[in-house]
Motif scaffolding. Structure first.
Motif: not given
Lengths: 412, 167
Positions: A45, A47, B152-153, B155-156, B159-163
């Motif tokens: 999910v 953030t 990409l998972v 990578l994200l 970079e702090g984009y995913l919980e």
């Protein structure tokens, strides 16, 4: 040297003047669509998201949830949608994502749409450049607003001639699959007088099914029919694209639809595996299914109701009908299609992708055979790996449900 | 970066439902991998070893967006090379960090258990066993970067984009 429709969209979305086959681009996507199954399978999910107003979450693959895993995925998706104020098409307000994308004008002419389902090129019927993305890259598109695309060469189909009785976009696709096979790493474009005559639902079916030929972007012209459909559904501005007169096509393939008759795809693949139904020996069926993003639309329920009015489904056959959205379902109730189908012996399920991918609402047992209006006939697709799926138009499926064997709808 | 490994050869139109059958959907990832090719090549998952390479015919990975590429990674496959790779499966390979290459006649140039050596930057694949060398087309820098990051998972996540998972 001009550009094709898909090239024009990709050029704008990547901030370039011109793009050519072979280019690889990082594009800003105009819309991102996430589906329930991604949340169930990935457990990831965001953030933060780039542009909440550009993201829709649509429940379609497993509605209502048939398992705890699906229910958990949907709970995660609901929390995510609420946290960022995303448009959520939850159970009861839902439909198969490609149908919802069309009905709600999430796809607009000239735009680039990213969705985590393989049949996303369906939106090409709305003059929208769209192709299916995987679960990792759809997360990327939601988080960062971008996706990479390779520019592929385009093949142009020019459809002319007169439509025969019970011949539809599904049959055109199977005819193309018969004559030309697949189009891996190619964009497709459709135009011509016979395309103009197609209603939007049928163009959408044809666009959807191009996934089975492994096409990339599939583009249809933005004509008066499309524009009037969209005017009823959105106030958002858009700029349609058309191919330049000097656009470069890898090939131009004329199709005379007068030559096309009701077709069937034989089990386990589509390219070079389709024949006119009248050339098929008698094949008995256990199940008939009308539904999926390809063919669960109002036109499809109408065709089935026309064929089955006052008739009965054959004694040893079960007919399962899945409207592709709540909107389609309600309209089919109002128009009496649902009662006609139930009187004929059909089971009506809620809108879901369920039966098409063997998830729920029509799973096949070992040794069973199904005639289906859905998208795909891979081995084991709708259930047991020892079952068989034949694909055909809703009219052909309805006619076959009545006779108990696969039949050309012109013969009943 | 060179990718070298033992080759498995598959035919044309191998679809995603064979790679990741529906029955695997509700299983944990490690168990999902045991379902790969169950219907078309039962037992294969017990023979495949870390560092192996998949060679296939036309339209490899035709079908759905399901994360089948992840299962090949789980099994230790280091690269996929096919006469043609289905567009969506190609995307899934790259974006889950699995190098994938189109190479027109690769399926005719390898037999199982031969050794392949791929040079993604040069755009070549060599059959070390027979000495035959083929062009694969170079992987663009943009895609090499995604693969180098592990997908990409990763990578994200980095970079702090995913919980964090399970939160």
């Amino acid at each position: 040297m001009g550009m094709t429709m898909a090239e024009k969209v990709l050029a704008r979305a990547s901030g370039r003047e011109v793009v050519r086959p072979g280019d690889i681009l990082e594009c800003s996507v105009d819309q991102v669509v996430q589906v329930d199954l991604s949340f169930a399978l990935m457990d990831k999910v965001p953030t933060r998201v780039k542009s909440p107003e550009k993201i829709s979450v649509i429940f379609d693959h497993s509605v209502p949830a048939p398992s705890v895993k699906d229910a958990d995925g949907m709970a995660i998706a609901r929390r995510y949608a609420r946290k960022f104020g995303l448009k959520l098409y939850d159970v009861g307000r839902h439909g198969i994502c490609h149908q919802v994308i069309m009905e709600n004008a999430i796809a607009l002419p000239g735009t680039l749409l990213a969705c985590g389902d393989s049949h996303t090129c369906a939106a090409g019927a709305l003059n929208c450049a769209a192709r299916g993305l995987g679960d990792a890259e759809i997360l990327h598109a939601a988080c960062k607003g971008t996706a990479w695309y390779i520019v592929y060469p385009t093949v142009l189909f020019e459809l002319e001639g007169n439509w025969g009785e019970w011949v539809s976009g599904k049959d055109v696709l199977f005819y193309i699959a018969d004559k030309h096979g697949d189009f891996v790493n190619h964009n497709l474009e459709f135009n011509g007088g016979a395309v103009e005559e197609m209603i939007l639902d049928d163009r959408h079916t044809l666009a959807t099914m191009c996934t089975e030929l492994s096409a990339e972007f599939v583009m249809f012209p933005a004509d008066a029919k499309l524009l009037s459909y969209l005017r009823e559904r959105t106030d958002r501005a858009f700029e349609p694209v058309s191919s330049d007169p000097d656009a470069v096509f890898e090939s131009v393939l004329p199709i005379d639809v007068s030559d096309i008759e009701p077709y069937v795809a034989l089990p386990h693949s589509v390219p070079h595996n389709t024949i006119p139904i009248r050339k098929l020996d008698r094949v008995r069926i256990d199940q008939a299914f009308i539904g999926s993003c390809a063919n669960g639309k109002l036109q499809d329920l109408s065709a089935a109701a026309t064929i089955l009015k006052g008739k009965r489904v054959a004694p040893e056959v079960r007919l399962i009908v899945t409207p592709s959205s709540q909107e389609v379902y309600l309209e089919a109730v109002r128009l009496g299609y649902v009662s006609t189908l139930v009187e004929a012996g059909a089971v009506i399920t809620p809108p879901t992708c369920g039966a098409c991918f063997g998830h729920h609402m029509g799973v096949l047992a070992r040794g069973e055979r199904c005639i289906s209006s859905s998208t795909r006939n891979f081995k084991g697709r709708m259930g047991s790996s020892e079952s068989e799926v034949y694909l055909a138009s809703p009219a052909s499926v309805a006619a076959s449900a009545m006779t108990g064997y696969i039949v050309d709808p012109r013969e009943v | 970066m060179l990718i070298k490994g033992r080759v498995w050869v598959f035919g044309d139109n191998v679809d995603t439902d064979l790679m990741m059958p529906h029955g695997a959907f509700d299983k944990p990832r490690s168990e999902q991998a045991k379902w790969v090719f169950r219907a078309n090549r039962p037992g294969w998952v017990d023979l495949v070893k870390k560092g192996d390479i998949l060679v296939a015919g036309k339209n490899f990975g035709t079908g759905s967006s399901r994360p089948a590429a992840l299962l090949f990674k789980e099994l230790g496959i280091d690269a996929v090379v096919a006469d043609s790779v289905n567009g969506l499966f190609y995307r899934n390979c790259i974006d889950f960090g699995l190098p994938a290459f189109n190479c027109a006649s690769v399926s005719d140039s390898f037999r199982e258990n031969e050794i392949a050596e791929i040079d993604p930057r040069a755009g070549t694949i060599r059959n070390v066993t027979t000495g035959i060398s083929l062009k694969t087309g170079k992987l663009p820098e943009l895609l090499l970067k995604i693969i180098a990051a592990g997908g990409l998972v990763e990578l994200l996540t980095h970079e702090g984009y995913l919980e964090p998972s399970g939160s």
